[in-house]
Design a protein around this motif. Structure first.
Motif, short mmCIF file in Angstrom:
data_model
loop_
_atom_site.label_atom_id
_atom_site.label_comp_id
_atom_site.label_asym_id
_atom_site.label_seq_id
_atom_site.Cartn_x
_atom_site.Cartn_y
_atom_site.Cartn_z
N ASN A 94 35.17 37.45 60.32
CA ASN A 94 35.15 38.70 61.09
C ASN A 94 33.95 39.57 60.71
OD1 ASN A 94 35.93 39.42 58.53
ND2 ASN A 94 37.55 40.83 59.17
N SER A 126 36.47 45.57 66.10
CA SER A 126 37.69 44.91 66.55
C SER A 126 37.50 44.32 67.95
CB SER A 126 38.84 45.92 66.57
OG SER A 126 40.02 45.33 67.05
N SER A 168 33.69 38.96 68.80
CA SER A 168 33.50 37.70 68.08
C SER A 168 32.09 37.14 68.25
CB SER A 168 34.53 36.67 68.54
OG SER A 168 34.38 36.41 69.93
N GLY A 169 31.32 37.73 69.13
CA GLY A 169 29.97 37.23 69.36
C GLY A 169 29.32 37.99 70.50
N ARG A 213 27.65 34.60 62.70
CA ARG A 213 28.99 35.11 62.44
C ARG A 213 29.62 34.34 61.31
NH1 ARG A 213 34.30 34.17 66.24
NH2 ARG A 213 35.81 35.22 64.86
N LEU A 259 32.50 43.15 61.80
CA LEU A 259 32.40 43.21 63.26
C LEU A 259 33.44 44.18 63.81
CD1 LEU A 259 31.96 39.41 64.06
CD2 LEU A 259 30.28 41.21 64.56
#
Length: 225
Positions: free
Chosen positions: A157, A199, A202-203, A154, A197
């Protein structure tokens, strides 16, 4: 019939299924793999429509800039009447890298014939598909076999994928944390690519599928970020 006089042309890109259809003209594939062990590659262009078309074809570099691509197409310009098929031959005319695959763009524009009418609007449809040059040294291995070597991380975003292989990896889909990413494309050999990514993601688990040489979808591969 007059193909070019007193008309204006608008261009659009159309893609569907395992072949491309351009306003009645059907392109016999969604990509071309140029095998470096062979003298040429080819692709068919069919006209099932009742209207004749003028077909113009050319190859661009991956960036689409002024740099000349190391390929020529024969014939580059021809008329395709109702029910006719033509085989376009793609010939090597330069020296692409021989240690990794290279990505180019094959453009095929179909211009329908029309009667001479003042101030008429005529639609020319341009199909743009990938042309991938695969050097002879890579014979016997396919991108799908090495897709598990891709690494993911990552960055803000976005999700970044690194391709340590010598093959162009074309993505069919990528999901992160159970949500599918939009507008995924490809990652070039020895390069990285980034995709936005979804909305709120995050992972989590990364599941991705690669498009094979025939335009089909390979098996799912798993990673995490």
């Amino acid at each position: 019939m007059n193909f070019l006089s007193k008309t204006f042309f608008a261009c659009a890109v159309i893609s569907a299924g395992m072949s491309f259809a351009s306003a009645g003209v059907i392109i016999g594939g969604t990509r071309v793999i140029y095998d470096g062990n062979k003298k040429e590659a080819s692709i068919s262009v069919n006209n099932p429509d009742s209207t004749p078309y003028l077909i113009q074809s050319w190859v661009e570099t991956q960036s689409g800039g002024a740099e000349k691509a190391p390929f020529i197409i024969t014939p580059p310009l021809y008329r395709l009447d109702k029910g006719q098929q033509n085989i376009e031959r793609i010939l090597l005319a330069g020296a692409p890298p021989q240690d990794k695959e290279s990505l180019y763009w094959l453009n095929i524009k179909a211009i329908p014939s029309a009667k001479r009418v003042e101030n008429s609007l005529q639609i020319a449809v341009k199909t743009r598909i990938k042309l991938i040059y695969r050097p002879a040294a890579l014979k016997g291995t396919f991108p799908e076999q090495l897709a598990g070597k891709l690494t993911w991380q990552r960055t803000g975003n976005q999700i970044q994928v690194t391709n340590p292989t010598n093959y162009v990896m074309n993505f069919n889909e990528i999901t992160v944390g159970g949500k599918k990413l939009k507008d995924v494309t490809y990652v070039l050999p020895g390069s990285t690519a980034s995709f936005n990514l979804p909305s709120g993601v995050s992972g989590g688990a990364v599941i991705y599928k690669i498009i094979n040489d025939y335009g089909g979808t390979g098996e799912a591969h798993n990673a995490s970020i």
